[in-house]
Scaffold this motif. Sequence first.
Motif, PDB file in Angstrom:
ATOM      1  N   PHE A 195       0.452  -1.031  -0.613  1.00 43.73           N
ATOM      2  CA  PHE A 195       0.426   0.521   0.255  1.00 43.73           C
ATOM      3  C   PHE A 195       0.649   1.461  -0.073  1.00 43.73           C
ATOM      4  CE2 PHE A 195      -2.974   3.457   2.808  1.00 43.73           C
ATOM      5  CZ  PHE A 195      -3.682   3.466   1.577  1.00 43.73           C
ATOM      6  N   ASP A 196       1.139   1.694  -1.065  1.00 43.22           N
ATOM      7  CA  ASP A 196       2.959   2.364  -1.222  1.00 43.22           C
ATOM      8  C   ASP A 196       2.058   3.944  -1.053  1.00 43.22           C
ATOM      9  OD1 ASP A 196       1.176   3.027  -3.275  1.00 43.22           O
ATOM     10  OD2 ASP A 196       2.506   2.716  -5.035  1.00 43.22           O
ATOM     11  N   ALA A 197       0.874   4.369  -0.599  1.00 45.58           N
ATOM     12  CA  ALA A 197       0.691   5.239  -0.331  1.00 45.58           C
ATOM     13  C   ALA A 197       0.954   5.974   0.902  1.00 45.58           C
ATOM     14  CB  ALA A 197      -1.049   5.752  -0.966  1.00 45.58           C
ATOM     15  N   GLY A 198       0.531   4.567   1.824  1.00 50.77           N
ATOM     16  CA  GLY A 198       0.979   4.906   3.258  1.00 50.77           C
ATOM     17  C   GLY A 198      -0.351   5.503   4.310  1.00 50.77           C
ATOM     18  N   TYR A 199      -0.115   6.194   4.964  1.00 53.62           N
ATOM     19  CA  TYR A 199      -1.142   6.265   6.484  1.00 53.62           C
ATOM     20  C   TYR A 199      -1.726   7.763   5.280  1.00 53.62           C
ATOM     21  CZ  TYR A 199       2.571   8.470   9.185  1.00 53.62           C
ATOM     22  OH  TYR A 199       3.725   9.479   9.171  1.00 53.62           O
ATOM     23  N   ALA A 200      -0.645   8.938   4.881  1.00 50.01           N
ATOM     24  CA  ALA A 200      -1.055   9.558   3.893  1.00 50.01           C
ATOM     25  C   ALA A 200      -1.802   9.514   3.131  1.00 50.01           C
ATOM     26  CB  ALA A 200       0.377  10.028   3.702  1.00 50.01           C
ATOM     27  N   GLY A 201      -2.391   8.708   2.413  1.00 46.90           N
ATOM     28  CA  GLY A 201      -2.990   8.246   1.375  1.00 46.90           C
ATOM     29  C   GLY A 201      -3.902   7.644   1.920  1.00 46.90           C
ATOM     30  N   TRP A 202      -4.181   6.291   3.399  1.00 45.37           N
ATOM     31  CA  TRP A 202      -4.991   6.595   3.620  1.00 45.37           C
ATOM     32  C   TRP A 202      -6.119   7.213   4.772  1.00 45.37           C
ATOM     33  CZ3 TRP A 202      -7.024   2.003   4.427  1.00 45.37           C
ATOM     34  CH2 TRP A 202      -8.066   0.792   5.889  1.00 45.37           C
ATOM     35  N   ARG A 203      -5.265   8.753   4.674  1.00 48.77           N
ATOM     36  CA  ARG A 203      -5.850   9.567   5.500  1.00 48.77           C
ATOM     37  C   ARG A 203      -6.441  10.419   4.624  1.00 48.77           C
ATOM     38  NH1 ARG A 203      -1.956  13.521   8.847  1.00 48.77           N
ATOM     39  NH2 ARG A 203      -2.932  11.890  10.959  1.00 48.77           N
ATOM     40  N   ASN A 204      -5.997  10.743   3.015  1.00 48.67           N
ATOM     41  CA  ASN A 204      -6.810  11.248   1.578  1.00 48.67           C
ATOM     42  C   ASN A 204      -7.864  10.897   1.457  1.00 48.67           C
ATOM     43  OD1 ASN A 204      -4.302  13.462   2.747  1.00 48.67           O
ATOM     44  ND2 ASN A 204      -2.645  12.753   0.499  1.00 48.67           N
ATOM     45  N   ALA A 205      -7.699   9.986   1.630  1.00 51.35           N
ATOM     46  CA  ALA A 205      -8.736   8.606   1.122  1.00 51.35           C
ATOM     47  C   ALA A 205     -10.367   8.930   2.050  1.00 51.35           C
ATOM     48  CB  ALA A 205      -8.636   7.337   1.084  1.00 51.35           C
ATOM     49  N   GLY A 206      -9.840   9.528   2.858  1.00 44.09           N
ATOM     50  CA  GLY A 206     -10.665   9.808   4.254  1.00 44.09           C
ATOM     51  C   GLY A 206     -11.295   9.238   5.089  1.00 44.09           C
ATOM     52  N   TYR A 207      -9.598   7.918   5.125  1.00 41.67           N
ATOM     53  CA  TYR A 207     -10.102   6.926   6.381  1.00 41.67           C
ATOM     54  C   TYR A 207      -9.233   7.399   7.592  1.00 41.67           C
ATOM     55  CZ  TYR A 207     -11.460   4.080   2.329  1.00 41.67           C
ATOM     56  OH  TYR A 207     -12.873   3.838   1.430  1.00 41.67           O
ATOM     57  N   PRO A 208     -10.154   7.112   8.915  1.00 47.78           N
ATOM     58  CA  PRO A 208      -9.282   7.469  10.264  1.00 47.78           C
ATOM     59  C   PRO A 208      -7.853   6.704  10.241  1.00 47.78           C
ATOM     60  CG  PRO A 208     -10.974   5.935  10.478  1.00 47.78           C
ATOM     61  CD  PRO A 208     -11.231   6.390   9.263  1.00 47.78           C
ATOM     62  N   LEU A 209      -7.175   7.480  10.969  1.00 49.16           N
ATOM     63  CA  LEU A 209      -5.972   6.995  11.569  1.00 49.16           C
ATOM     64  C   LEU A 209      -5.588   6.488  12.774  1.00 49.16           C
ATOM     65  CD1 LEU A 209      -2.882   8.493   9.467  1.00 49.16           C
ATOM     66  CD2 LEU A 209      -4.071   6.403   9.264  1.00 49.16           C
ATOM     67  N   ALA A 210      -5.070   5.324  13.493  1.00 46.47           N
ATOM     68  CA  ALA A 210      -5.003   5.760  14.600  1.00 46.47           C
ATOM     69  C   ALA A 210      -3.726   5.912  15.362  1.00 46.47           C
ATOM     70  CB  ALA A 210      -5.120   3.771  14.975  1.00 46.47           C
ATOM     71  N   GLY A 211      -3.341   6.173  16.939  1.00 46.27           N
ATOM     72  CA  GLY A 211      -2.400   6.169  17.292  1.00 46.27           C
ATOM     73  C   GLY A 211      -2.191   7.685  18.352  1.00 46.27           C
ATOM     74  N   GLU A 212      -1.150   8.150  19.118  1.00 48.87           N
ATOM     75  CA  GLU A 212      -1.464   9.221  19.204  1.00 48.87           C
ATOM     76  C   GLU A 212      -1.382  10.649  18.855  1.00 48.87           C
ATOM     77  OE1 GLU A 212       1.991   8.590  21.500  1.00 48.87           O
ATOM     78  OE2 GLU A 212       2.014   7.002  22.780  1.00 48.87           O
ATOM     79  N   GLU A 213      -0.987  11.143  17.742  1.00 50.35           N
ATOM     80  CA  GLU A 213      -0.637  11.474  16.926  1.00 50.35           C
ATOM     81  C   GLU A 213      -1.921  11.727  16.005  1.00 50.35           C
ATOM     82  OE1 GLU A 213       2.859  12.466  16.037  1.00 50.35           O
ATOM     83  OE2 GLU A 213       4.155  12.411  17.662  1.00 50.35           O
ATOM     84  N   ALA A 214      -2.674  10.802  15.564  1.00 48.71           N
ATOM     85  CA  ALA A 214      -3.501  10.753  14.686  1.00 48.71           C
ATOM     86  C   ALA A 214      -4.516  11.586  15.266  1.00 48.71           C
ATOM     87  CB  ALA A 214      -4.487   9.301  14.347  1.00 48.71           C
TER      88      ALA A 214
END
Length: 113
Positions: free
Chosen positions: A94-113
Amino acid sequence: MATTLEHITADELKEALEGDHPPVVINTLPPEAHLARHIPGSINIPVDDISQIESVVPNKDERVVVYCANADCDASPKAARKLESMGYTNVADFDAGYAGWRNAGYPLAGEEA
């Protein structure tokens, strides 16, 4: 001989994670980066330690998706190639990485998400 890496989009990954047989999703960044933000449900195996996957995913036909920060990050393609060289048969980057996940409108988890 160079193999062509399989790539997966954010939408495809989201759909797979909601399916009957979700893939094992691996954040290939260092532990502190994983703690800061990651795709929900993903586990952290840094690219330099990727051989540890055998204790987590012993079945080499299991679907595995690796990712890192963004399309400019080279940790996940390195990890994907290493997994393929170890005999894993169903690896996607998933070469877009967590930046691409967020850009697609999906939530991230973690301390700074």
